[in-house]
Design a protein around this motif. Structure first.
Motif, PDB file in Angstrom:
ATOM      1  N   GLN B 203       0.818  -1.207   0.000  1.00  0.00           N
ATOM      2  CA  GLN B 203       0.000   0.000   0.000  1.00  0.00           C
ATOM      3  C   GLN B 203       0.856   1.262   0.000  1.00  0.00           C
ATOM      4  OE1 GLN B 203      -1.944   1.244   3.513  1.00  0.00           O
ATOM      5  NE2 GLN B 203      -2.664   3.046   2.386  1.00  0.00           N
ATOM      6  N   VAL B 204       1.947   1.240   0.784  1.00  0.00           N
ATOM      7  CA  VAL B 204       2.833   2.399   0.818  1.00  0.00           C
ATOM      8  C   VAL B 204       3.405   2.664  -0.579  1.00  0.00           C
ATOM      9  CG1 VAL B 204       4.839   3.413   1.937  1.00  0.00           C
ATOM     10  CG2 VAL B 204       3.400   1.831   3.193  1.00  0.00           C
ATOM     11  N   LEU B 205       3.668   1.569  -1.279  1.00  0.00           N
ATOM     12  CA  LEU B 205       4.172   1.675  -2.646  1.00  0.00           C
ATOM     13  C   LEU B 205       3.141   2.374  -3.542  1.00  0.00           C
ATOM     14  CD1 LEU B 205       6.593   0.648  -4.420  1.00  0.00           C
ATOM     15  CD2 LEU B 205       5.172  -1.316  -4.958  1.00  0.00           C
ATOM     16  N   MET B 206       1.902   1.942  -3.457  1.00  0.00           N
ATOM     17  CA  MET B 206       0.850   2.527  -4.274  1.00  0.00           C
ATOM     18  C   MET B 206       0.603   3.988  -3.895  1.00  0.00           C
ATOM     19  SD  MET B 206       0.057   0.599  -6.599  1.00  0.00           S
ATOM     20  CE  MET B 206      -1.505   0.945  -7.384  1.00  0.00           C
ATOM     21  N   MET B 207       0.770   4.294  -2.593  1.00  0.00           N
ATOM     22  CA  MET B 207       0.567   5.659  -2.135  1.00  0.00           C
ATOM     23  C   MET B 207       1.557   6.593  -2.821  1.00  0.00           C
ATOM     24  SD  MET B 207      -0.360   6.331   1.779  1.00  0.00           S
ATOM     25  CE  MET B 207       1.268   6.623   2.402  1.00  0.00           C
ATOM     26  N   GLY B 208       2.819   6.121  -2.971  1.00  0.00           N
ATOM     27  CA  GLY B 208       3.831   6.909  -3.659  1.00  0.00           C
ATOM     28  C   GLY B 208       3.382   7.233  -5.082  1.00  0.00           C
ATOM     29  N   ARG B 209       2.800   6.259  -5.732  1.00  0.00           N
ATOM     30  CA  ARG B 209       2.304   6.481  -7.090  1.00  0.00           C
ATOM     31  C   ARG B 209       1.197   7.525  -7.075  1.00  0.00           C
ATOM     32  NH1 ARG B 209      -1.960   4.287 -11.085  1.00  0.00           N
ATOM     33  NH2 ARG B 209      -3.066   5.611  -9.634  1.00  0.00           N
ATOM     34  N   ASP B 210       0.247   7.370  -6.124  1.00  0.00           N
ATOM     35  CA  ASP B 210      -0.888   8.296  -6.050  1.00  0.00           C
ATOM     36  C   ASP B 210      -0.422   9.724  -5.817  1.00  0.00           C
ATOM     37  OD1 ASP B 210      -2.517   6.175  -6.468  1.00  0.00           O
ATOM     38  OD2 ASP B 210      -2.995   5.860  -4.342  1.00  0.00           O
ATOM     39  N   LEU B 211       0.682   9.873  -5.062  1.00  0.00           N
ATOM     40  CA  LEU B 211       1.172  11.215  -4.751  1.00  0.00           C
ATOM     41  C   LEU B 211       2.196  11.688  -5.769  1.00  0.00           C
ATOM     42  CD1 LEU B 211       1.659  10.754  -0.910  1.00  0.00           C
ATOM     43  CD2 LEU B 211      -0.255  11.893  -2.062  1.00  0.00           C
ATOM     44  N   ASN B 212       2.367  10.894  -6.856  1.00  0.00           N
ATOM     45  CA  ASN B 212       3.393  11.220  -7.855  1.00  0.00           C
ATOM     46  C   ASN B 212       4.769  11.373  -7.235  1.00  0.00           C
ATOM     47  OD1 ASN B 212       2.510  11.055 -10.389  1.00  0.00           O
ATOM     48  ND2 ASN B 212       1.909  13.207 -10.593  1.00  0.00           N
ATOM     49  N   ASP B 213       5.026  10.599  -6.164  1.00  0.00           N
ATOM     50  CA  ASP B 213       6.294  10.713  -5.450  1.00  0.00           C
ATOM     51  C   ASP B 213       7.179   9.522  -5.816  1.00  0.00           C
ATOM     52  OD1 ASP B 213       8.366  10.970  -3.733  1.00  0.00           O
ATOM     53  OD2 ASP B 213       7.142  11.078  -1.903  1.00  0.00           O
ATOM     54  N   MET B 214       7.906   9.699  -6.940  1.00  0.00           N
ATOM     55  CA  MET B 214       8.659   8.562  -7.458  1.00  0.00           C
ATOM     56  C   MET B 214       9.786   8.138  -6.529  1.00  0.00           C
ATOM     57  SD  MET B 214       8.297   6.410  -9.733  1.00  0.00           S
ATOM     58  CE  MET B 214       6.879   7.257 -10.422  1.00  0.00           C
ATOM     59  N   SER B 215      10.373   9.084  -5.800  1.00  0.00           N
ATOM     60  CA  SER B 215      11.459   8.668  -4.895  1.00  0.00           C
ATOM     61  C   SER B 215      10.899   7.795  -3.778  1.00  0.00           C
ATOM     62  CB  SER B 215      12.210   9.879  -4.330  1.00  0.00           C
ATOM     63  OG  SER B 215      11.306  10.812  -3.821  1.00  0.00           O
ATOM     64  N   ALA B 216       9.659   8.051  -3.342  1.00  0.00           N
ATOM     65  CA  ALA B 216       9.048   7.186  -2.324  1.00  0.00           C
ATOM     66  C   ALA B 216       8.798   5.795  -2.911  1.00  0.00           C
ATOM     67  CB  ALA B 216       7.743   7.794  -1.820  1.00  0.00           C
ATOM     68  N   VAL B 217       8.348   5.761  -4.169  1.00  0.00           N
ATOM     69  CA  VAL B 217       8.094   4.459  -4.809  1.00  0.00           C
ATOM     70  C   VAL B 217       9.374   3.624  -4.843  1.00  0.00           C
ATOM     71  CG1 VAL B 217       7.564   3.349  -7.021  1.00  0.00           C
ATOM     72  CG2 VAL B 217       6.158   5.268  -6.197  1.00  0.00           C
ATOM     73  N   ILE B 218      10.456   4.270  -5.310  1.00  0.00           N
ATOM     74  CA  ILE B 218      11.717   3.525  -5.403  1.00  0.00           C
ATOM     75  C   ILE B 218      12.221   3.130  -4.016  1.00  0.00           C
ATOM     76  CG2 ILE B 218      14.135   3.701  -6.102  1.00  0.00           C
ATOM     77  CD1 ILE B 218      13.143   5.338  -8.494  1.00  0.00           C
ATOM     78  N   ALA B 219      12.009   4.019  -3.038  1.00  0.00           N
ATOM     79  CA  ALA B 219      12.432   3.708  -1.673  1.00  0.00           C
ATOM     80  C   ALA B 219      11.735   2.441  -1.184  1.00  0.00           C
ATOM     81  CB  ALA B 219      12.115   4.884  -0.743  1.00  0.00           C
ATOM     82  N   VAL B 220      10.427   2.338  -1.408  1.00  0.00           N
ATOM     83  CA  VAL B 220       9.694   1.158  -0.936  1.00  0.00           C
ATOM     84  C   VAL B 220      10.100  -0.091  -1.730  1.00  0.00           C
ATOM     85  CG1 VAL B 220       7.424   0.147  -0.592  1.00  0.00           C
ATOM     86  CG2 VAL B 220       7.759   2.583  -0.179  1.00  0.00           C
ATOM     87  N   MET B 221      10.348   0.119  -3.044  1.00  0.00           N
ATOM     88  CA  MET B 221      10.819  -1.028  -3.827  1.00  0.00           C
ATOM     89  C   MET B 221      12.124  -1.578  -3.243  1.00  0.00           C
ATOM     90  SD  MET B 221       9.979   0.326  -7.660  1.00  0.00           S
ATOM     91  CE  MET B 221      11.019  -0.804  -8.550  1.00  0.00           C
ATOM     92  N   LEU B 222      13.016  -0.659  -2.873  1.00  0.00           N
ATOM     93  CA  LEU B 222      14.284  -1.104  -2.269  1.00  0.00           C
ATOM     94  C   LEU B 222      14.030  -1.864  -0.967  1.00  0.00           C
ATOM     95  CD1 LEU B 222      16.632   1.979  -2.873  1.00  0.00           C
ATOM     96  CD2 LEU B 222      16.663  -0.249  -4.014  1.00  0.00           C
ATOM     97  N   LEU B 223      13.055  -1.368  -0.188  1.00  0.00           N
ATOM     98  CA  LEU B 223      12.720  -2.043   1.065  1.00  0.00           C
ATOM     99  C   LEU B 223      12.253  -3.484   0.810  1.00  0.00           C
ATOM    100  CD1 LEU B 223      10.751   0.402   3.384  1.00  0.00           C
ATOM    101  CD2 LEU B 223      12.938  -0.721   3.803  1.00  0.00           C
ATOM    102  N   ILE B 224      11.371  -3.608  -0.183  1.00  0.00           N
ATOM    103  CA  ILE B 224      10.816  -4.937  -0.492  1.00  0.00           C
ATOM    104  C   ILE B 224      11.925  -5.893  -0.920  1.00  0.00           C
ATOM    105  CG2 ILE B 224       9.292  -6.203  -2.071  1.00  0.00           C
ATOM    106  CD1 ILE B 224       7.513  -3.635  -2.075  1.00  0.00           C
ATOM    107  N   ILE B 225      12.829  -5.367  -1.768  1.00  0.00           N
ATOM    108  CA  ILE B 225      13.965  -6.191  -2.196  1.00  0.00           C
ATOM    109  C   ILE B 225      14.817  -6.568  -0.996  1.00  0.00           C
ATOM    110  CG2 ILE B 225      16.127  -6.168  -3.503  1.00  0.00           C
ATOM    111  CD1 ILE B 225      14.700  -4.267  -5.493  1.00  0.00           C
TER     112      ILE B 225
END
Lengths: 314, 253
Positions: B203-225
Motif C-alpha cells: 500500500q505504501v508503494l501505491m501511495m507513492g504512485r498516487d502522490l506522484n512521489d517517485m522517490s518514495a516508490v523507489i524507496a519502498v521497492m528497495l525495502l521490499i527487495i
C-alpha cells in the motif's frame, strides 16, 4: 553333560524331532504357558515356521523369494545365515524385525507371533542406517527416547554403550565425521541401547576394509559374550560366518530355501586366520558353490547382478 | 578482497550512471529521482514511523500465511507422497495449479472473505502452499527409505516417526522448496497489498504512485527487495549451512 541332559529329559518328554545343535546344547526357555505352545516344548528365542514370501515383479510375474524356511534360534545363540545375493537372506531379517510381512508362515519370538516392529529385535543395516541429523549420542539415545525413558537414564546408558564400543570421545560428533568402522560401532551401540533380546545384523561389515572388519569381529564376539544377546547375522562372506557363528545356515539361490546347516564348534575367541576357520569355511563353500553358479547363470541370462564375495582363499 | 572490490566498483558505477541520468534531466525529477532523493524518502519514511508500521504489518501477514502454508503443505505433501491414489489424482492437479499466478485467487478471495486481511492471507497461502506441498512430496520420495525403517525398528511410530525421523530426514530435500515457497509468499503478499488499502508495504508503494512521489516508490521497492533478500540470505542460507554441517554435504557451489 549327560547328567544334565537326563535331568531335563526326566522332567520333560523329549520332543519328537529334537534339533540338537552339536555343541553347547542347551534347551531354550521353557514355555510360560502361552496357549499356542504346549508346555514342555523348548521354546526357541526366534522361530521361523514355514516362511514363504513371494512378490510381483514389475513385469507382472510372481517371484518366490523365500520358500518354506524353517529355523529355530536358541536364546544366546550366534547364528549366521549365508547365501548368494538374491537368496532373500536380508529379507528374512526384515521379516523377523517386523518391517515386512511374509506371504505365509509364522515368525515367532519367544513362541509368540511377531506383530510388527518391536524394540526386542533391533536390526543393524549394512550402512546408512544411522541418522545423519543427530549426533552420535543422540543416535544412541534415540530408541530410549522413543520408549520415553527419562533423560538422565538415557545419558547414563548412552555412555555405557558408547564405552562398550570404545567411542566415548565421539559423543558429540555427527555421523559424517566418523569412519565406516566407527559408524557401525555406533549402530551396534544404538541397537544395544534399546536392550533388545535379539540383534539382527544385515551384512553390517560388508562395506568395511579388511582390517576394520577383523577388529569389529573381535569386538562383536566380545560384546556378544558380555551381553548374552541372541544374534542373527546375515552375510555373503562364508569365512566371516564361520569365524563368528555357533551355527551357519546356508540358503539356496532364488527361491531361498535352507540348504544345509553347519554347527561350528571351534573354540572361541576365534580369528579369521585360524586354519580351522579356513577349513570349515571351505566345507561350507563347497556347498555354496552350486548356488553361486546358479546366481551367476541368472546374471548372464537375465542381467541380474549378484554380488558375491566367497571370502575363501583370500 | 578482490571480490569486495568488484562489488564496490559495480555498485558505484551503477549509482554514478543513475546520478548522471538524473542530472541530465532527460525526464522531469518527479519521474526520475536522484539517489539522494530516494535516500531522503527512506529517511523520512522511517522517521515518521510509516515504513516501520508497513514492514511490521507486512511481515506479520507473510509469516502467518507462510506458516500456514508450511504446515498444510507438509501434511498434504506427505499424504500425496505416501498414498498411491492421492499421488495419481491430486499429484497432477497440484502441478497444474502451480501454473496459476496466485493473484488470480484474489477475486475469489474477495467474494469469500470480503475486503479484509483474510483475503490477503488467502492469496499468500495459495501462492506458497503448492511449492511447499510439491517440495515435501518430492523430499519424502527422495529420502532414503532406510531412515523410516530404522526409525520404526527403534520403536518410533505415528507422529513420533514423522516428527523425529521423516521430517528431519527429508529436510535437506525440501529446503529449496521451502525457500521457493517463501519467495512466492512474499510476492503474493505485496501484489495483494497493492490491490487493497491495507497498511502494508504494497500500500505504501501505491501511495507513492498516487502522490506522484517517485522517490518514495523507489524507496519502498528497495525495502521490499531488501527484506526478501535478508530472509533468503540469512534465514534460508543459514538453514542450508546448518544442514550441510550436520549431514556433511558438500556446500552448494
Amino acid at each position: 553333560m549327560s547328567s544334565n541332559a537326563q535331568a531335563v529329559s526326566r522332567r520333560y518328554p523329549i520332543p519328537v524331532e529334537p534339533r540338537m545343535p552339536a555343541r553347547g546344547a542347551k534347551l531354550g526357555p521353557v514355555s510360560d504357558g502361552h496357549p499356542d505352545v504346549p508346555l514342555a516344548t523348548p521354546v526357541s528365542k526366534v522361530g521361523l515356521r514355514e516362511i514363504c514370501l513371494s512378490y510381483r515383479t514389475q513385469s507382472g510375474e510372481r517371484l518366490l523369494a523365500l520358500d518354506r524356511i524353517n529355523l529355530q534360534v536358541r536364546a544366546g545363540e550366534f547364528l549366521c545365515v549365508v547365501g548368494p545375493s538374491g537368496c532373500g537372506k536380508s529379507t528374512l531379517l526384515h521379516l523377523i524385525a517386523g518391517l515386512h510381512w511374509q506371504t505365509s508362515g509364522q515368525v515367532l519370538v519367544d513362541g509368540r507371533p511377531v506383530q510388527g516392529p518391536g524394540t526386542d529385535r533391533i536390526l543393524i543395516f549394512q550402512e546408512h542406517g544411522l541418522f545423519p541429523w543427530l549426533t552420535v549420542a543422540e543416535n544412541v539415545e534415540f530408541g530410549m527416547k522413543m520408549k520415553g525413558l527419562p533423560k538422565a537414564e538415557r545419558i547414563e546408558k548412552m555412555r555405557h554403550y558408547l564405552r562398550l564400543v570404545h567411542l566415548t570421545k565421539f559423543e558429540k560428533s555427527y555421523i559424517h565425521q566418523l569412519s565406516g568402522g566407527m559408524r557401525q560401532r555406533v549402530a551396534i551401540a544404538r541397537a544395544l541401547a534399546t536392550e533388545p533380546d535379539v540383534l539382527l545384523m544385515d551384512e553390517p561389515f560388508a562395506a568395511l576394509d579388511a582390517q576394520t572388519r577383523d577388529l569389529l569381529h573381535d569386538e562383536l564376539e566380545r560384546i556378544w559374550s558380555e551381553t548374552g544377546r541372541t544374534i542373527i547375522f546375515v552375510t555373503h562372506n562364508v569365512r566371516e560366518a564361520v569365524r563368528l557363528g555357533d551355527r551357519v545356515v546356508l540358503l539356496t539361490f532364488r527361491p531361498g530355501r535352507v540348504k544345509s546347516e553347519f554347527p561350528i564348534s571351534l573354540a572361541r575367541p576365534r580369528s579369521l586366520e585360524d586354519p580351522e576357520v579356513t577349513l570349515t569355511a571351505r566345507e561350507v563353500l563347497d556347498e555354496l558353490r552350486d548356488e553361486i553358479n546358479r546366481s551367476l547363470e541368472a546374471e548372464y541370462t537375465a542381467g541380474i547382478k549378484p554380488h558375491i564375495e566367497p571370502g575363501v582363499g583370500a | 578482497m578482490k571480490r569486495a572490490a568488484r562489488y564496490i566498483i559495480f555498485y558505484a558505477a551503477l549509482l554514478g550512471l543513475w546520478t548522471l541520468l538524473a542530472k541530465l534531466k532527460i525526464w522531469p525529477p518527479y519521474l526520475f529521482p536522484t539517489p539522494w532523493g530516494v535516500a531522503e524518502s527512506l529517511y523520512a519514511g522511517f522517521q515518521d514511523q510509516s515504513y516501520w508500521i508497513a514492514i511490521r504489518v507486512s511481515m506479520q501477514r507473510v509469516l502467518i500465511g507462510y506458516g500456514i502454508s508450511v504446515v498444510l503443505g507438509m501434511i498434504l505433501g506427505l499424504g500425496v507422497a505416501s498414498n498411491k491414489f492421492l499421488e495419481e489424482t491430486m499429484g497432477g492437479l497440484l502441478v497444474s495449479l502451480q501454473s496459476l499466478p496466485s493473484i488470480c485467487w484474489w477475486p475469489l478471495a474477495l467474494l469469500w472473505f470480503g475486503l479484509n486481511q483474510n483475503a490477503i492471507l488467502f492469496v499468500v497461502i495459495m501462492g506458497s502452499l503448492l511449492s511447499v506441498t510439491l517440495a515435501m512430496e518430492d523430499g519424502r520420495k527422495q529420502m532414503p527409505k532406510i531412515f523410516g525403517q530404522a526409525g520404526r525398528n527403534l520403536g518410533a511410530k505415528g507422529f513420533q516417526l514423522f516428527w523425529y525421523v521423516l521430517l528431519p530426514a527429508s529436510l535437506p530435500f525440501i529446503v529449496s522448496g521451502l525457500k521457493q515457497g517463501w519467495a512466492f509468499a512474499w510476492r503474493s503478499l505485496i501484489t495483494a497489498e497493492m490491490l487493497y488499502l491495507s497498511l502494508g508495504l504494497g500500500q505504501v508503494l501505491m501511495m507513492g504512485r498516487d502522490l506522484n512521489d517517485m522517490s518514495a516508490v523507489i524507496a519502498v521497492m528497495l525495502l521490499i527487495i531488501a527484506i526478501g533478500y535478508i530472509i533468503d540470505g540469512v534465514v534460508f542460507k543459514g538453514m542450508e549451512r546448518h544442514l550441510q554441517n550436520k549431514w556433511g554435504l558438500a556446500p552448494a557451489n
